[in-house]
Write a protein that holds these residues in place. Structure first.
Motif, PDB file in Angstrom:
ATOM      1  N   ALA A 422       0.788  -1.531   0.450  1.00 27.92           N
ATOM      2  CA  ALA A 422      -0.354  -0.279   0.049  1.00 27.92           C
ATOM      3  C   ALA A 422       0.780   0.945  -0.747  1.00 27.92           C
ATOM      4  CB  ALA A 422      -0.876   0.002   1.161  1.00 27.92           C
ATOM      5  N   ILE A 423       1.768   1.185   1.284  1.00 26.52           N
ATOM      6  CA  ILE A 423       3.032   2.378   0.758  1.00 26.52           C
ATOM      7  C   ILE A 423       3.884   3.060  -0.552  1.00 26.52           C
ATOM      8  CG2 ILE A 423       5.262   2.513   1.348  1.00 26.52           C
ATOM      9  CD1 ILE A 423       3.988   1.599   4.095  1.00 26.52           C
ATOM     10  N   GLU A 424       3.832   1.145  -0.874  1.00 27.71           N
ATOM     11  CA  GLU A 424       4.688   1.562  -2.308  1.00 27.71           C
ATOM     12  C   GLU A 424       3.527   2.600  -3.535  1.00 27.71           C
ATOM     13  OE1 GLU A 424       6.573  -1.086  -5.973  1.00 27.71           O
ATOM     14  OE2 GLU A 424       6.348  -2.383  -4.276  1.00 27.71           O
ATOM     15  N   CYS A 425       1.559   2.190  -3.666  1.00 27.62           N
ATOM     16  CA  CYS A 425       1.515   2.212  -4.306  1.00 27.62           C
ATOM     17  C   CYS A 425       1.151   4.008  -4.351  1.00 27.62           C
ATOM     18  CB  CYS A 425      -0.414   1.819  -4.117  1.00 27.62           C
ATOM     19  SG  CYS A 425      -0.233  -0.262  -4.597  1.00 27.62           S
ATOM     20  N   PHE A 426       0.547   4.257  -2.794  1.00 24.16           N
ATOM     21  CA  PHE A 426       0.740   5.398  -2.231  1.00 24.16           C
ATOM     22  C   PHE A 426       1.378   6.673  -2.558  1.00 24.16           C
ATOM     23  CE2 PHE A 426      -2.022   3.677   1.010  1.00 24.16           C
ATOM     24  CZ  PHE A 426      -3.421   3.153   0.220  1.00 24.16           C
ATOM     25  N   SER A 427       2.920   6.163  -2.684  1.00 22.02           N
ATOM     26  CA  SER A 427       4.100   6.519  -2.369  1.00 22.02           C
ATOM     27  C   SER A 427       3.777   7.304  -4.180  1.00 22.02           C
ATOM     28  CB  SER A 427       5.264   6.215  -2.081  1.00 22.02           C
ATOM     29  OG  SER A 427       4.943   5.731  -0.934  1.00 22.02           O
ATOM     30  N   VAL A 440      -0.405  11.519   0.666  1.00 18.77           N
ATOM     31  CA  VAL A 440       0.602  11.900   2.550  1.00 18.77           C
ATOM     32  C   VAL A 440      -0.585  11.284   3.494  1.00 18.77           C
ATOM     33  CG1 VAL A 440       1.509  13.717   3.328  1.00 18.77           C
ATOM     34  CG2 VAL A 440       0.545  13.977   0.357  1.00 18.77           C
ATOM     35  N   SER A 441      -1.944  11.451   3.456  1.00 23.91           N
ATOM     36  CA  SER A 441      -2.168  11.151   4.623  1.00 23.91           C
ATOM     37  C   SER A 441      -2.473   9.310   4.269  1.00 23.91           C
ATOM     38  CB  SER A 441      -4.474  11.442   4.509  1.00 23.91           C
ATOM     39  OG  SER A 441      -5.007  11.472   5.020  1.00 23.91           O
ATOM     40  N   GLN A 442      -2.664   8.825   3.506  1.00 29.61           N
ATOM     41  CA  GLN A 442      -3.466   7.695   3.665  1.00 29.61           C
ATOM     42  C   GLN A 442      -1.695   6.535   3.816  1.00 29.61           C
ATOM     43  OE1 GLN A 442      -5.391   4.778   2.957  1.00 29.61           O
ATOM     44  NE2 GLN A 442      -6.986   6.641   3.081  1.00 29.61           N
ATOM     45  N   LEU A 443      -0.312   7.205   3.820  1.00 29.86           N
ATOM     46  CA  LEU A 443       0.331   7.157   4.007  1.00 29.86           C
ATOM     47  C   LEU A 443       1.501   7.822   4.900  1.00 29.86           C
ATOM     48  CD1 LEU A 443       3.151   9.078   0.997  1.00 29.86           C
ATOM     49  CD2 LEU A 443       2.550   6.565   1.570  1.00 29.86           C
ATOM     50  N   LYS A 454       7.403   8.031  13.645  1.00 27.36           N
ATOM     51  CA  LYS A 454       8.235   8.781  13.386  1.00 27.36           C
ATOM     52  C   LYS A 454       8.025   8.943  12.319  1.00 27.36           C
ATOM     53  CE  LYS A 454      13.081  10.087  12.501  1.00 27.36           C
ATOM     54  NZ  LYS A 454      15.001   9.712  13.183  1.00 27.36           N
ATOM     55  N   GLU A 455       7.807   7.932  11.348  1.00 26.60           N
ATOM     56  CA  GLU A 455       7.823   8.218   9.894  1.00 26.60           C
ATOM     57  C   GLU A 455       6.234   8.794   9.116  1.00 26.60           C
ATOM     58  OE1 GLU A 455       9.171   5.440  11.047  1.00 26.60           O
ATOM     59  OE2 GLU A 455      10.885   5.617   9.553  1.00 26.60           O
ATOM     60  N   ALA A 456       5.316   8.302   9.993  1.00 24.14           N
ATOM     61  CA  ALA A 456       4.089   8.538  11.040  1.00 24.14           C
ATOM     62  C   ALA A 456       3.895   9.804  10.766  1.00 24.14           C
ATOM     63  CB  ALA A 456       2.845   7.383  11.432  1.00 24.14           C
ATOM     64  N   PHE A 457       4.862  10.311  11.064  1.00 25.29           N
ATOM     65  CA  PHE A 457       4.543  12.039  11.917  1.00 25.29           C
ATOM     66  C   PHE A 457       5.071  12.785  10.920  1.00 25.29           C
ATOM     67  CE2 PHE A 457       6.065  15.126  14.433  1.00 25.29           C
ATOM     68  CZ  PHE A 457       5.440  16.186  15.026  1.00 25.29           C
ATOM     69  N   ALA A 458       6.356  12.161  10.303  1.00 21.21           N
ATOM     70  CA  ALA A 458       6.957  12.501   9.139  1.00 21.21           C
ATOM     71  C   ALA A 458       5.641  13.059   8.600  1.00 21.21           C
ATOM     72  CB  ALA A 458       8.194  12.988   8.344  1.00 21.21           C
ATOM     73  N   TYR A 459       4.345  12.071   7.673  1.00 28.22           N
ATOM     74  CA  TYR A 459       4.052  12.425   6.650  1.00 28.22           C
ATOM     75  C   TYR A 459       3.099  13.356   7.180  1.00 28.22           C
ATOM     76  CZ  TYR A 459       5.991   9.295   3.056  1.00 28.22           C
ATOM     77  OH  TYR A 459       6.690   9.404   2.503  1.00 28.22           O
ATOM     78  N   HIS A 460       2.269  13.102   8.879  1.00 25.42           N
ATOM     79  CA  HIS A 460       1.193  13.632   9.074  1.00 25.42           C
ATOM     80  C   HIS A 460       1.171  15.640   9.259  1.00 25.42           C
ATOM     81  CE1 HIS A 460      -1.753  14.754  11.222  1.00 25.42           C
ATOM     82  NE2 HIS A 460      -1.641  15.768  11.739  1.00 25.42           N
ATOM     83  N   LEU A 463       0.722  16.627   5.453  1.00 21.26           N
ATOM     84  CA  LEU A 463       0.022  17.268   5.304  1.00 21.26           C
ATOM     85  C   LEU A 463      -0.930  18.063   5.837  1.00 21.26           C
ATOM     86  CD1 LEU A 463      -2.650  15.366   4.151  1.00 21.26           C
ATOM     87  CD2 LEU A 463      -3.284  14.746   6.539  1.00 21.26           C
ATOM     88  N   ASP A 464       0.085  18.714   7.181  1.00 17.83           N
ATOM     89  CA  ASP A 464      -0.703  20.050   7.619  1.00 17.83           C
ATOM     90  C   ASP A 464      -0.532  20.945   6.760  1.00 17.83           C
ATOM     91  OD1 ASP A 464      -1.757  18.502   9.423  1.00 17.83           O
ATOM     92  OD2 ASP A 464      -0.664  18.876  11.328  1.00 17.83           O
ATOM     93  N   GLN A 465       1.145  21.093   6.556  1.00 18.50           N
ATOM     94  CA  GLN A 465       1.726  22.155   5.572  1.00 18.50           C
ATOM     95  C   GLN A 465       1.008  22.343   4.461  1.00 18.50           C
ATOM     96  OE1 GLN A 465       5.515  20.710   4.637  1.00 18.50           O
ATOM     97  NE2 GLN A 465       6.341  20.834   6.596  1.00 18.50           N
ATOM     98  N   MET A 466       0.417  21.178   3.862  1.00 12.54           N
ATOM     99  CA  MET A 466      -0.203  21.386   2.322  1.00 12.54           C
ATOM    100  C   MET A 466      -1.575  22.223   2.717  1.00 12.54           C
ATOM    101  SD  MET A 466       0.629  18.111   0.543  1.00 12.54           S
ATOM    102  CE  MET A 466      -0.195  17.860  -0.800  1.00 12.54           C
ATOM    103  N   LYS A 467      -2.447  21.654   4.093  1.00 11.27           N
ATOM    104  CA  LYS A 467      -3.323  22.609   3.879  1.00 11.27           C
ATOM    105  C   LYS A 467      -3.798  23.901   4.619  1.00 11.27           C
ATOM    106  CE  LYS A 467      -5.564  18.001   5.821  1.00 11.27           C
ATOM    107  NZ  LYS A 467      -5.793  17.387   7.247  1.00 11.27           N
TER     108      LYS A 467
END
Length: 467
Positions: A422-427, A440-443, A454-460, A463-467
């Motif tokens: 799933a990560i490969e697809c979303f990436s 990004v939310s799915q990752l 750590k990785e989950a927080f980085a993508y979060h 996502l905040d920056q994108m919003k």
């Protein structure tokens, strides 16, 4: 045969001050003798000779000579290899203490008759020279002759002549006028008559020709008379293997349970290509007890080779296994369980089986790629053509090679808990659509599901920056 239920048989060998641990590679039973071949942890081969279940002698031997006792009984004895489930029942002891070689024959004379000592000597030619052994047998022969025991003397010289056919002196004595009447007795008398005078010879003869009807019947009688039920059982097994003719299964089961558990006997019958669940009613209660104790995988291992040939009374047991077995276990043995799953999915209906199928496919995807999983599960899909789980798998196959559908494919992989795919697809989706927050939310969710905070927080944060 299910090798997962077979444990290697190990034995400790004490030789003077040396202790070796080894695995039993082969056991050969011939008349009253048993030969055990052991491979040590240092890849050394030890050979142990037992007589009436007592260790006579043994040593490390690099090469077994042609026409030695060990070489001969491998050809004419009852042979059990390391994978035979009944092997452990034949080993007299888990520890073999090698006796002093120099005192061996004096000790044997304290334990056995002189005729038996002469016979035992012929089994030791991998450890002693033929001359040494012949001298031992000659001494016994002369002892009997000096004391006027000519029948016993003839029995001994006959043993020696068979053991060392190139020994002219032994052959000449055997054929001399002095022993002509005894020779005539052996050549003209029936086995039952000879047995009254020389039971050891008759047992040896019947064992050698045990697959002949008359000798086989007489051997069975001798073994029963001696209460040699273990050897009798091995003889029965040998006939089953050679002729695939199963007789007196309940009687031999009763006999076998003196030496092994019912569980071990079931595996032995499996080895002999006998379905124990068809011929032994008591096996069902054994499986039911395993299920009550929640030993689901163990029960499945015993049933595994007979899933397509179980009595109808086992239907409830199969449903219990399908309900409780770990999906990883089923996935590991998917080819074996295929017909059972196909039938149970058909009987249970799609709703009851959906969750189990979802878990099973998730486990299969950990080992095989999507196309392989689809191929393996085709028989089950035919039993449940409208299953939502299979519709998802079929849909995933259509999305697999379409780069514009990676978001949807990733979501399907996530449903099956295949987070790496799933990560490969979303990436891939994130690279194609860098302004879209959805991948990004799915990752972030996938890494969270994997426990990678750590990785989950980085993508979060992204996502905040994108919003």
């Amino acid at each position: 045969m299910n090798n997962e239920l077979i444990m290697p048989v190990e034995i400790s060998i004490k030789e003077k001050k040396k202790l070796s641990q080894g695995k039993v590679m082969q056991v050969v039973v011939f008349s009253r003798c048993t030969m055990i071949e052991v491979e040590s942890s240092l890849n050394e081969n030890y050979y142990l000779i037992y007589y009436k279940n007592n260790l006579v002698y043994g040593e490390k031997v690099e090469k077994i000579e042609k026409d030695s006792f060990i070489d001969k009984i491998r050809k004419i004895g009852i042979v059990l290899h390391s994978d035979h489930p009944f092997l452990s029942a034949i080993i007299p002891s888990q520890t073999a203490t090698i006796p002093n070689k120099n005192k061996l024959f004096s000790q044997l004379q304290n334990q056995y008759s002189l005729q038996e000592v002469a016979y035992i000597a012929t089994t030791l030619d991998s450890f002693f020279t033929k001359k040494q052994l012949s001298n031992v047998i000659y001494k016994i022969f002369y002892h009997y002759r000096r004391n006027g025991n000519f029948m016993q003397a003839f029995q001994i010289i006959k043993i020696l002549a068979n053991f060392a056919p190139d020994l002219n002196s032994a052959r000449e004595i055997k054929n001399s006028l002095e022993f002509h009447s005894y020779m005539e007795f052996y050549t003209s008398s029936s086995l039952s008559t000879i047995q009254q005078k020389d039971s050891l010879f008759v047992e040896w003869h019947c064992f050698k020709y045990r697959l002949q009807p008359d000798e086989g019947k007489m051997l069975e009688g001798l073994l029963r008379k001696q209460d040699s039920f273990l050897t009798l059982l091995l003889f029965w097994m040998e006939k089953v293997e050679k002729y695939s003719k199963v007789t007196s299964i309940e009687a031999y089961t009763t006999m076998a349970l003196q030496f092994v558990s019912m569980e071990k006997w079931i595996v032995t019958l499996d080895y002999l290509h006998i379905n124990p669940f068809q011929v032994l009613p008591q096996t069902k209660s054994m499986i039911e007890e395993m299920l009550q104790e929640e030993h689901y995988e163990t029960a499945a291992l015993y049933l595994m080779n007979f899933l397509n040939a179980l009595p109808d009374t086992y239907e409830e047991i199969l449903h219990t296994l399908w309900e409780h077995l770990d999906p990883t276990f089923i996935a590991t043995h998917i080819d074996t369980f295929m017909v059972m799953i196909q039938q149970l999915v058909l009987e249970d209906g799609e709703k009851q089986s959906e969750q189990r199928l979802l878990q099973l496919i998730g486990k299969l995807l950990e080992t095989y790629d999507l196309k392989e999983v689809h191929e393996k599960l085709l028989p089950i899909q035919k039993s449940a053509p409208h299953s939502p789980v299979f519709r998802k798998i079929n849909k995933m196959l259509t999305l697999l090679d379409d780069p514009d559908q990676m978001m949807e494919l990733g979501q399907y992989y996530a449903e099956f808990k295949q987070y790496d795919e799933a990560i490969e697809c979303f990436s891939w989706e994130m690279e194609l659509y860098p302004d879209d927050p959805a991948p990004v939310s799915q990752l972030s969710k996938m890494y969270q599901n994997k426990g990678m905070v750590k990785e989950a927080f980085a993508y979060h944060q992204i996502l905040d920056q994108m919003k």
